[in-house]
Design a protein around this motif. Structure first.
Motif, PDB file in Angstrom:
ATOM      1  N   PHE A 161      -0.273   4.115  -9.503  1.00 32.37           N
ATOM      2  CA  PHE A 161      -0.383   4.983  -8.123  1.00 32.37           C
ATOM      3  C   PHE A 161      -1.780   4.751  -7.488  1.00 32.37           C
ATOM      4  N   GLU A 162      -2.885   4.311  -8.120  1.00 30.46           N
ATOM      5  CA  GLU A 162      -3.788   3.907  -7.677  1.00 30.46           C
ATOM      6  C   GLU A 162      -3.871   2.399  -7.368  1.00 30.46           C
ATOM      7  N   ALA A 163      -3.332   1.602  -7.721  1.00 26.42           N
ATOM      8  CA  ALA A 163      -3.103   0.287  -7.389  1.00 26.42           C
ATOM      9  C   ALA A 163      -2.341   0.243  -5.924  1.00 26.42           C
ATOM     10  N   LEU A 164      -1.392   1.004  -5.896  1.00 25.39           N
ATOM     11  CA  LEU A 164      -0.539   1.301  -4.771  1.00 25.39           C
ATOM     12  C   LEU A 164      -1.500   1.521  -3.654  1.00 25.39           C
ATOM     13  N   LYS A 165      -2.217   2.660  -3.728  1.00 25.46           N
ATOM     14  CA  LYS A 165      -3.086   3.061  -2.808  1.00 25.46           C
ATOM     15  C   LYS A 165      -4.374   1.970  -2.416  1.00 25.46           C
ATOM     16  N   SER A 166      -4.652   1.223  -3.583  1.00 25.44           N
ATOM     17  CA  SER A 166      -5.496   0.086  -3.139  1.00 25.44           C
ATOM     18  C   SER A 166      -4.967  -1.068  -2.458  1.00 25.44           C
ATOM     19  N   LEU A 167      -3.630  -1.327  -2.809  1.00 24.72           N
ATOM     20  CA  LEU A 167      -2.762  -2.376  -1.913  1.00 24.72           C
ATOM     21  C   LEU A 167      -2.609  -1.837  -0.600  1.00 24.72           C
ATOM     22  N   ILE A 168      -2.553  -0.695  -0.262  1.00 24.38           N
ATOM     23  CA  ILE A 168      -2.409  -0.151   1.036  1.00 24.38           C
ATOM     24  C   ILE A 168      -3.736  -0.515   1.880  1.00 24.38           C
ATOM     25  N   LEU A 169      -4.808  -0.310   1.138  1.00 22.79           N
ATOM     26  CA  LEU A 169      -6.122  -0.357   1.770  1.00 22.79           C
ATOM     27  C   LEU A 169      -6.568  -1.819   2.082  1.00 22.79           C
ATOM     28  N   ILE A 170      -6.078  -2.565   1.049  1.00 26.23           N
ATOM     29  CA  ILE A 170      -6.547  -4.008   1.172  1.00 26.23           C
ATOM     30  C   ILE A 170      -5.653  -4.828   2.386  1.00 26.23           C
ATOM     31  N   LEU A 171      -4.405  -4.337   2.192  1.00 20.32           N
ATOM     32  CA  LEU A 171      -3.393  -4.802   3.474  1.00 20.32           C
ATOM     33  C   LEU A 171      -3.746  -4.319   4.900  1.00 20.32           C
ATOM     34  N   SER A 172      -4.246  -3.130   4.835  1.00 23.21           N
ATOM     35  CA  SER A 172      -4.807  -2.719   6.166  1.00 23.21           C
ATOM     36  C   SER A 172      -5.988  -3.326   6.578  1.00 23.21           C
ATOM     37  N   ILE A 173      -6.826  -3.533   5.641  1.00 23.10           N
ATOM     38  CA  ILE A 173      -8.166  -4.290   6.017  1.00 23.10           C
ATOM     39  C   ILE A 173      -7.835  -5.624   6.399  1.00 23.10           C
ATOM     40  N   VAL A 174      -6.932  -6.298   5.710  1.00 25.56           N
ATOM     41  CA  VAL A 174      -6.484  -7.910   6.080  1.00 25.56           C
ATOM     42  C   VAL A 174      -5.761  -7.772   7.268  1.00 25.56           C
ATOM     43  N   ALA A 175      -4.921  -6.879   7.708  1.00 22.76           N
ATOM     44  CA  ALA A 175      -4.219  -6.775   8.896  1.00 22.76           C
ATOM     45  C   ALA A 175      -5.312  -6.499  10.112  1.00 22.76           C
ATOM     46  N   PHE A 176      -6.221  -5.519   9.941  1.00 16.48           N
ATOM     47  CA  PHE A 176      -7.118  -5.308  10.960  1.00 16.48           C
ATOM     48  C   PHE A 176      -7.811  -6.312  11.355  1.00 16.48           C
ATOM     49  N   GLY A 177      -8.216  -7.191  10.228  1.00 19.12           N
ATOM     50  CA  GLY A 177      -9.289  -8.129  10.352  1.00 19.12           C
ATOM     51  C   GLY A 177      -8.550  -9.629  11.132  1.00 19.12           C
ATOM     52  N   GLN A 178      -7.343  -9.561  10.791  1.00 20.67           N
ATOM     53  CA  GLN A 178      -6.535 -10.804  11.355  1.00 20.67           C
ATOM     54  C   GLN A 178      -5.881 -10.342  12.707  1.00 20.67           C
TER      55      GLN A 178
END
Length: 149
Positions: free
Chosen positions: A77-94
């Motif tokens: 569950f915590e890994a899924l929340k982290s995955l969503i956060l990481i993808l959001s940051i990468v998508a925001f940056g790119q």
């Protein structure tokens, strides 16, 4: 390491000020979206700083319930929340900062990169799942001493 409320406020608003002035040095692809997201982050940070005690109580009750779950489920569950956060940051940056379209971003990468990058993101999110479990258990233990002496 826990900081007092004043230190957290100074750090948070200092970092927000840096985010506000970044476009003076770096060209932003979509400045309106960038400033909207920075404003939303600022509002969220202010809300978290104002309602600090209430958030700690909510966390305490929530984590008390989650501690009864199997550890593997909590880590996932915590890994899924982290995955969503990481993808959001990468998508925001790119997409917002660099101005790429999402389809253009994926189609311009070689096959090896398209395989390795998602594997790395998932690997980092699983590592963050374990780290979050440890850190939240530490926070729970600290709050347990406060709320249940």
């Amino acid at each position: 390491m826990e900081f007092d409320k004043t230190t957290r406020a100074v750090l948070a608003f200092g970092l927000l000020a840096i985010l506000i002035f970044i476009p003076l040095r770096v060209e932003i692809g979509y400045p309106a979206i960038y400033y909207t997201i920075v404003a939303l982050i600022g509002i969220r940070v202010a809300f978290l700083l104002i309602n600090d005690k209430k958030n700690e109580e909510r966390f305490f009750r929530s984590w008390e319930r989650k501690k009864s779950w199997p550890k593997l489920l909590v880590v996932l569950f915590e890994a899924l929340k982290s995955l969503i956060l990481i993808l959001s940051i990468v998508a925001f940056g790119q997409i917002v900062v660099d101005g790429y379209d999402f389809i253009e971003l994926l189609s311009n990468q070689p096959l090896g990169i398209r395989i390795v990058l998602p594997a790395m993101v998932v690997g980092f999110s699983v590592i963050l799942g374990f780290v979050n479990l440890y850190e939240k258990n530490r926070k729970y233990d600290r709050l347990y001493a406060q709320y249940r002496p």
